[in-house]
Design a protein around this motif. Structure first.
Motif, PDB file in Angstrom:
ATOM      1  N   ILE A 165       0.840  -1.186   0.000  1.00  0.00           N
ATOM      2  CA  ILE A 165       0.000   0.000   0.000  1.00  0.00           C
ATOM      3  C   ILE A 165       0.886   1.250   0.000  1.00  0.00           C
ATOM      4  O   ILE A 165       0.546   2.257  -0.611  1.00  0.00           O
ATOM      5  CB  ILE A 165      -0.964  -0.014   1.204  1.00  0.00           C
ATOM      6  CG1 ILE A 165      -2.045  -1.087   0.986  1.00  0.00           C
ATOM      7  CG2 ILE A 165      -1.604   1.346   1.435  1.00  0.00           C
ATOM      8  CD1 ILE A 165      -2.969  -1.297   2.147  1.00  0.00           C
ATOM      9  N   ILE A 166       2.026   1.164   0.672  1.00  0.00           N
ATOM     10  CA  ILE A 166       3.000   2.260   0.653  1.00  0.00           C
ATOM     11  C   ILE A 166       4.081   1.921  -0.355  1.00  0.00           C
ATOM     12  O   ILE A 166       4.647   0.831  -0.332  1.00  0.00           O
ATOM     13  CB  ILE A 166       3.618   2.472   2.051  1.00  0.00           C
ATOM     14  CG1 ILE A 166       2.528   2.821   3.064  1.00  0.00           C
ATOM     15  CG2 ILE A 166       4.681   3.569   2.008  1.00  0.00           C
ATOM     16  CD1 ILE A 166       3.013   2.861   4.496  1.00  0.00           C
ATOM     17  N   THR A 167       4.361   2.849  -1.273  1.00  0.00           N
ATOM     18  CA  THR A 167       5.296   2.555  -2.356  1.00  0.00           C
ATOM     19  C   THR A 167       6.071   3.809  -2.741  1.00  0.00           C
ATOM     20  O   THR A 167       5.679   4.922  -2.386  1.00  0.00           O
ATOM     21  CB  THR A 167       4.540   1.997  -3.584  1.00  0.00           C
ATOM     22  OG1 THR A 167       5.453   1.785  -4.655  1.00  0.00           O
ATOM     23  CG2 THR A 167       3.463   2.968  -4.038  1.00  0.00           C
ATOM     24  N   GLY A 168       7.149   3.607  -3.464  1.00  0.00           N
ATOM     25  CA  GLY A 168       7.941   4.732  -3.960  1.00  0.00           C
ATOM     26  C   GLY A 168       7.685   5.009  -5.413  1.00  0.00           C
ATOM     27  O   GLY A 168       8.289   5.903  -6.001  1.00  0.00           O
ATOM     28  N   SER A 169       6.752   4.257  -6.039  1.00  0.00           N
ATOM     29  CA  SER A 169       6.515   4.419  -7.476  1.00  0.00           C
ATOM     30  C   SER A 169       5.100   4.911  -7.735  1.00  0.00           C
ATOM     31  O   SER A 169       4.194   4.731  -6.924  1.00  0.00           O
ATOM     32  CB  SER A 169       6.739   3.093  -8.209  1.00  0.00           C
ATOM     33  OG  SER A 169       5.718   2.168  -7.887  1.00  0.00           O
ATOM     34  N   ASP A 170       4.942   5.540  -8.892  1.00  0.00           N
ATOM     35  CA  ASP A 170       3.633   5.967  -9.380  1.00  0.00           C
ATOM     36  C   ASP A 170       3.368   5.154 -10.640  1.00  0.00           C
ATOM     37  O   ASP A 170       3.835   5.492 -11.722  1.00  0.00           O
ATOM     38  CB  ASP A 170       3.659   7.468  -9.673  1.00  0.00           C
ATOM     39  CG  ASP A 170       2.369   7.976 -10.313  1.00  0.00           C
ATOM     40  OD1 ASP A 170       1.430   7.167 -10.456  1.00  0.00           O
ATOM     41  OD2 ASP A 170       2.317   9.157 -10.676  1.00  0.00           O
ATOM     42  N   ALA A 171       2.626   4.060 -10.504  1.00  0.00           N
ATOM     43  CA  ALA A 171       2.520   3.072 -11.581  1.00  0.00           C
ATOM     44  C   ALA A 171       2.029   3.674 -12.893  1.00  0.00           C
ATOM     45  O   ALA A 171       2.463   3.286 -13.969  1.00  0.00           O
ATOM     46  CB  ALA A 171       1.596   1.935 -11.154  1.00  0.00           C
ATOM     47  N   GLU A 172       1.107   4.618 -12.812  1.00  0.00           N
ATOM     48  CA  GLU A 172       0.552   5.200 -14.024  1.00  0.00           C
ATOM     49  C   GLU A 172       1.357   6.403 -14.519  1.00  0.00           C
ATOM     50  O   GLU A 172       1.141   6.898 -15.615  1.00  0.00           O
ATOM     51  CB  GLU A 172      -0.901   5.640 -13.777  1.00  0.00           C
ATOM     52  CG  GLU A 172      -1.824   4.508 -13.369  1.00  0.00           C
ATOM     53  CD  GLU A 172      -2.078   3.522 -14.498  1.00  0.00           C
ATOM     54  OE1 GLU A 172      -1.927   3.912 -15.667  1.00  0.00           O
ATOM     55  OE2 GLU A 172      -2.406   2.367 -14.207  1.00  0.00           O
ATOM     56  N   GLY A 173       2.257   6.909 -13.666  1.00  0.00           N
ATOM     57  CA  GLY A 173       3.033   8.078 -14.058  1.00  0.00           C
ATOM     58  C   GLY A 173       2.215   9.354 -14.087  1.00  0.00           C
ATOM     59  O   GLY A 173       2.601  10.338 -14.712  1.00  0.00           O
ATOM     60  N   ALA A 174       1.067   9.365 -13.390  1.00  0.00           N
ATOM     61  CA  ALA A 174       0.174  10.527 -13.459  1.00  0.00           C
ATOM     62  C   ALA A 174       0.498  11.581 -12.402  1.00  0.00           C
ATOM     63  O   ALA A 174       0.068  12.716 -12.499  1.00  0.00           O
ATOM     64  CB  ALA A 174      -1.272  10.069 -13.296  1.00  0.00           C
ATOM     65  N   GLY A 175       1.236  11.172 -11.363  1.00  0.00           N
ATOM     66  CA  GLY A 175       1.615  12.127 -10.333  1.00  0.00           C
ATOM     67  C   GLY A 175       0.524  12.466  -9.339  1.00  0.00           C
ATOM     68  O   GLY A 175       0.701  13.344  -8.503  1.00  0.00           O
ATOM     69  N   GLU A 176      -0.624  11.786  -9.408  1.00  0.00           N
ATOM     70  CA  GLU A 176      -1.745  12.088  -8.520  1.00  0.00           C
ATOM     71  C   GLU A 176      -1.720  11.148  -7.323  1.00  0.00           C
ATOM     72  O   GLU A 176      -2.565  10.269  -7.168  1.00  0.00           O
ATOM     73  CB  GLU A 176      -3.063  11.977  -9.290  1.00  0.00           C
ATOM     74  CG  GLU A 176      -3.180  13.007 -10.403  1.00  0.00           C
ATOM     75  CD  GLU A 176      -4.267  12.685 -11.404  1.00  0.00           C
ATOM     76  OE1 GLU A 176      -4.698  11.520 -11.445  1.00  0.00           O
ATOM     77  OE2 GLU A 176      -4.681  13.580 -12.141  1.00  0.00           O
ATOM     78  N   THR A 177      -0.696  11.319  -6.479  1.00  0.00           N
ATOM     79  CA  THR A 177      -0.505  10.397  -5.368  1.00  0.00           C
ATOM     80  C   THR A 177      -0.603  11.128  -4.033  1.00  0.00           C
ATOM     81  O   THR A 177      -0.367  12.332  -3.937  1.00  0.00           O
ATOM     82  CB  THR A 177       0.870   9.709  -5.457  1.00  0.00           C
ATOM     83  OG1 THR A 177       1.899  10.715  -5.455  1.00  0.00           O
ATOM     84  CG2 THR A 177       0.984   8.878  -6.716  1.00  0.00           C
TER      85      THR A 177
END
Length: 476
Positions: free
Chosen positions: A156-168
């Motif tokens: 649930i906690i991660t260092g990546s944004d899988a979609e690359g959208a930046g909406e994290t």
């Protein structure tokens, strides 16, 4: 013996002493209790002998009260039910304030019920929705378990944004008012709890791929988070995603899997949740009568579900779909809100529904989308401009499933990441999959709440999750 309401209404146990506990939905004539315990959409009538019941107890039998009833199940003398309980004793459990209880036996708006989400499942609509949500969840796990998939719990906690959208959503323990700064004056995340900038996951897909490339067939089913400031009927900030990933499977196999999966889980609720579906269908039919004829749905709720379960999904390339839409009457007469003018357009719900409901009259799988409107991890086709993506389109809702064959070629993936400014350093482990034993693999994602919306006919996604998380709202 203690029973549930569902058992009493379906089993042949009349003229036997029984016990039951539940909540009062209504109490009339100081004699008739409508009792529900959540096991079914239906109430059971409990008949109180008011002449031999303490008056103080009768006053405490109010809507919302929890009660423990003992009595005998008998054939009903009145209309509307086959059996009822002749009460021999009744105990009021806990406190109940009839003056303040918000869910009175009358029609409430969904907005009001969202404000009382801790109590809204005591209404027929929301108890039906949540039972269906539970059944769909079970059907998901049942399908994958029976088809050789392993269930993976991705972070649930991660260092990546899988979609690359930046909406994290950022996850941090740093002092918000006085965070440590580096030499350049930026927040020094090396001093944060995880030693780097971290966020809540938007998808478990990338991690699921790592498991697929060792265990073969895996799936995730867990919460995901998007910091998208959208106050619409289809957006949540916290929602659940179903994401299978399969090694050695190409796009055609991915489409086969997704179609079979959707038919299976929806077929399950047709078989096991008929009462709740019928109730929700009747609710929708009543609601439809107040709409203008042009806005009414052409299919009832159960018809829509059967439309998916009983029809083969039509497979159509994006390019073919664009040609169909460009030449369609709604497009030529500018009836669409978004006019299709050229190849490369990002399809909207109105276009997707036209293809399903008007043109093909069956569920549709679109594939081979333009690369520039899809995610970086989707496999580039030989034409250099499309990717092996696929979306499944349903009636009434548009896109239900999105998936693809994943890009297994290291250099191609690196080029795509570079073009989109996605850090190789952050996703070194994802790139490793393409270095060591790379192979064709595919998967898809399904937003669980969107599936529940389709299966229940609810028009707002906030009404198919227990406690919706949306902009400016984290109540309960």
């Amino acid at each position: 013996m203690s029973y549930t309401v569902s058992q009493l209404l379906t089993q042949d146990i009349t003229f036997q002493p029984i016990e039951i506990k539940g909540w009062v939905r209504g109490f009339r004539s100081n004699r008739f209790i409508a009792l529900n315990d959540g096991s079914t959409i239906n109430n059971i009538q409990c008949v109180v002998d008011f002449e031999n019941t303490d008056e103080a107890i009768l006053k405490r039998i109010t809507t919302g009260a929890a009660v423990h009833i003992k009595g005998e199940l008998v054939e009903s003398q009145g209309k509307g039910q086959k059996v009822e309980i002749q009460v021999t004793s009744i105990e009021i459990l806990g406190d109940s304030d009839p003056e303040e209880y918000p869910i009175q036996p009358k029609k409430h708006t969904f907005e009001f019920l969202r404000e009382n989400a801790h109590l809204r499942t005591r209404t027929n609509t929301f108890s039906a929705v949540m039972r269906l949500r539970s059944s769909l969840s079970f059907a998901v796990h049942k399908y994958f378990n029976e088809n050789g998939f392993y269930y993976m719990h991705t972070p649930i906690i991660t260092g990546s944004d899988a979609e690359g959208a930046g909406e994290t959503f950022r996850v941090s323990t740093l002092d918000a008012k006085n965070p440590p700064l580096d030499d350049d004056g930026n927040v020094d995340y090396k001093k944060d709890f995880f030693g780097k900038e971290s966020n809540l996951t938007v998808s478990g897909q990338l991690e699921a791929e790592t498991f697929a490339m060792s265990l073969g067939k895996v799936y995730t089913f867990g919460p995901t988070f998007r910091a998208e400031n959208s106050n619409t009927t289809r957006h949540l900030s916290e929602f659940w995603m179903i994401e299978p990933e399969v090694a050695f499977m190409d796009l055609a196999g991915n489409m086969d899997l997704a179609e079979d999966f959707m038919k299976s889980v929806l077929g399950y609720i047709l078989e096991h949740n008929s009462e709740d579906l019928e109730f929700l269908e009747n609710r929708l039919l009543t609601e439809e009568k107040s709409k203008p004829q042009a806005q009414r749905s052409e299919m009832s709720l159960i018809e829509k579900i059967k439309f998916v379960v009983d029809n083969n999904f039509k497979r159509v390339s994006y390019t073919e779909a664009i040609d169909i839409l460009k030449n369609s009457k709604p497009n030529k007469k500018k009836k669409f809100n978004y006019i299709i003018e050229e190849w490369g357009a990002d399809l909207q719900s109105e276009h997707e529904r036209f293809l399903v409901e008007k043109h093909f009259k069956c569920p549709v799988i679109l594939f081979d989308y333009p690369a520039n409107i899809k995610a970086f991890y989707m496999r580039l086709n030989e034409d250099g401009k499309t990717v092996r993506a696929m979306d499944i389109l349903f009636p009434g809702i548009g896109e239900m499933v999105g998936g693809s064959q994943r890009e297994e070629r290291l250099e191609v993936l690196k080029e795509k990441m570079k073009a989109l400014d996605i850090s190789e350093e952050e996703l070194w482990w994802y790139l490793d999959l393409r270095k060591y034993g790379t192979a064709v693999h595919s998967g898809f994602g399904l937003g669980f709440e969107r599936l529940v919306m389709f299966a229940t006919g609810m028009g707002n996604i906030r009404d198919v999750i227990p406690y919706p998380r949306t902009p400016q709202n984290a109540e309960f």
